[in-house]
Design an enzyme around this catalytic site. Sequence first.
Site, PDB file in Angstrom:
ATOM      1  N   ARG A  98       0.842  -1.190   0.000  1.00  0.00           N
ATOM      2  CA  ARG A  98       0.000   0.000   0.000  1.00  0.00           C
ATOM      3  C   ARG A  98       0.874   1.235   0.000  1.00  0.00           C
ATOM      4  NH1 ARG A  98      -5.178   0.256   3.898  1.00  0.00           N
ATOM      5  NH2 ARG A  98      -5.564  -1.671   2.747  1.00  0.00           N
ATOM      6  N   SER A 203      -8.535   0.514   0.195  1.00  0.00           N
ATOM      7  CA  SER A 203      -9.570   0.571   1.221  1.00  0.00           C
ATOM      8  C   SER A 203      -9.955   2.015   1.535  1.00  0.00           C
ATOM      9  CB  SER A 203      -9.099  -0.184   2.464  1.00  0.00           C
ATOM     10  OG  SER A 203     -10.131  -0.313   3.398  1.00  0.00           O
ATOM     11  N   ASP A 375     -16.916   1.440   4.235  1.00  0.00           N
ATOM     12  CA  ASP A 375     -15.749   2.139   3.722  1.00  0.00           C
ATOM     13  C   ASP A 375     -15.692   1.878   2.214  1.00  0.00           C
ATOM     14  OD1 ASP A 375     -14.986  -0.522   3.844  1.00  0.00           O
ATOM     15  OD2 ASP A 375     -12.939  -0.104   4.498  1.00  0.00           O
ATOM     16  N   ASP A 379     -15.531  -3.475   3.105  1.00  0.00           N
ATOM     17  CA  ASP A 379     -15.231  -4.567   4.030  1.00  0.00           C
ATOM     18  C   ASP A 379     -15.367  -4.142   5.490  1.00  0.00           C
ATOM     19  OD1 ASP A 379     -12.945  -3.010   4.264  1.00  0.00           O
ATOM     20  OD2 ASP A 379     -11.532  -4.657   4.002  1.00  0.00           O
TER      21      ASP A 379
END
Length: 657
Positions: A98, A203, A375, A379
């Site tokens: 990420r 996310s 979100d 999830d």
Amino acid sequence: TTDPTPSGTCTLSRESSILSPRQEAMTMDGHGRVSRGGIEGALQWAHLDPNEQTSSYVRSLAKRAQEGDTDAEAASVELEGLFPRDGSRIAFGTAGLRSSMAPGPLKMNDLVIIQTAQGLARYCQGNCETSKKLLAVVGFDHRCRPQFGLSSRRFAMLTKLVFLEAGMDCILLDSSMGYVHTPLVSYATIELGAAVGVMVTASHNPKDDNGFKVYWSDGVQIRPPLDSGIASSIVKDDNLTPWTDYDSLLRKREEESSDLCFCLSDPVTTMKLAERYFQCIRSCGLVTGQARLLREDGWLPPSFAYTAMHGVGYQWSIKSFETFGLDPFKSVPSQESPDPTFPTVSFPNPEEKGALDDAMEFSENNNCDIVLANDPDADRLAVAERDRVDGSWTVFSGDQIGTMLGHWLFMEVGKQSEKPIAMVASTVSSAMLSTIGKREGFHFEDTLTGFKWIGSCALTLNSHGYRTLFGYEEAIGFSYPDIIPDKDGVSSLSIMAELAYAVYHDGKNLKAHMQELYTKYGEFVSNNSYYFCYDPMVAQNILSGFLCHGKYPTSIAGYDIEAIRYLGEPGYDSQTADNKPTLKTSKSSPMLTLRFKNGCVGQFRASGTEPKFKYYIEMRGEPGVSRDRVQEELQKMSNLILEELLQPEKNGLVAPR
């Protein structure tokens, strides 16, 4: 628990250089400019990069850095930031890879994706014992950064091309909207017997970020030793160099297809898998039939407002409500459609202050009682409630949502189970669910933070004869291992809606229901927050300094300590016979847990994804003790403990505003 996976943040590793030994590391000259060797290293990267936009950007930077005019220094500084001198690269962290979408080995871009997928493919081929052709599942969300021609969709297509080039089969999930929610990747990996699953998403991170979340064949995020094995495979020379001209492959497919995924995706299989996912929810017993209450007169059912937070959850949440037979929710129109710019929120995380403001305003204008918020990759779940009498709002914490869901599932589903019930939560989550388990008769275990640990613990418990009905972490992540061993915001919102139906039918609201649980099991009051900590060594020094050369203090700020657990190295647990912790220890990510004789529990750790030193302090009051009294004692104790243990001013810790 066994066989974990990587998840990621942008942590740096000297051992995991994106450049092969044949490539020159970045260096700076005496004037702070990138040296010729460093520029050559960046140009070598640009030569390997199949993306013309990022490749051209790096070449332009290198040219400006060489020219020696007023812009040279700025270009040199930027180039050094993208191509560090020590050859560091993005590495697996808490949620896979990420970072922000940009050129270079520390960022999310086409070359990093190709290198990662090539290393992952070779690792799977070397470590999956099967005579069948290996299968991978890949999903993606809506994130993109047009400035560099980077997007989740492009990363997912490149990932599939890599798996095909490696000789594997690969299904690229693609719904009618083009995106899938993260839980579907975990489900599809299990359902199809795939060797590995990949979800391209960041996310709830800022808009310029992206990520590469990896699931192993059991549907759990990768954990040790898988993560280190995959990381080692990625940095092998053969995997750092693209095996073929992937950009040409994409261009050729684009010329031959008007499809957004260039005929690489499989929408038909995707929707079949989605139907099986929702059928699994129906068949596993989590749908308790509260919709039948709608046929009764004499009560006013709760009305729900839903926000997808500019993410992918809307279509999946509609289907979830239909699966449970619930009346349709009202969607917040300003946040309904996938939008990679996240225009109405400064940070697309339902936990952040202000993130639910649009949904609350919509609820007030449309007479909704409860806000359900996913979100962006759907999830996780946040819940807020508006009081019908005075219009006041209650935003429930992750611990409160987890406690309500866990209690509901045991009472409605677990008590009828033929197998003994187990539940799991991260060790930094509230102890309330554990207390309920002791009182009501289900097994409870805590784990390290992160769903790679919660999910793997759930599967281990299942293998020992339990039915692990529920798992959660305080960061609004909730899991139902009957469906998948990972967090699932789409299932969660409908389970919470059923709970609300039952509560409102009894003449209460969720706030009153939560208070009833406190009255029955004791008040659990938490003070969970953080300090900004920009030097990673500060947090480690604070925690290791508490060791006092192996001698732990017996009190802090005048409060007597009953038990201590240190999940650093060497680990320590005063409550085990050999003083060794049962949870995994980590030299790089230590965590300290202090249990005080008055019932307070304090936990302290550095974040794995942000420059934060986090603390979780919870006080339990015995049944009958008022919440105000417990809150007052907790606040007093927290202030003293934080000052004496962390010494914020001395250690440069900055409190959030």
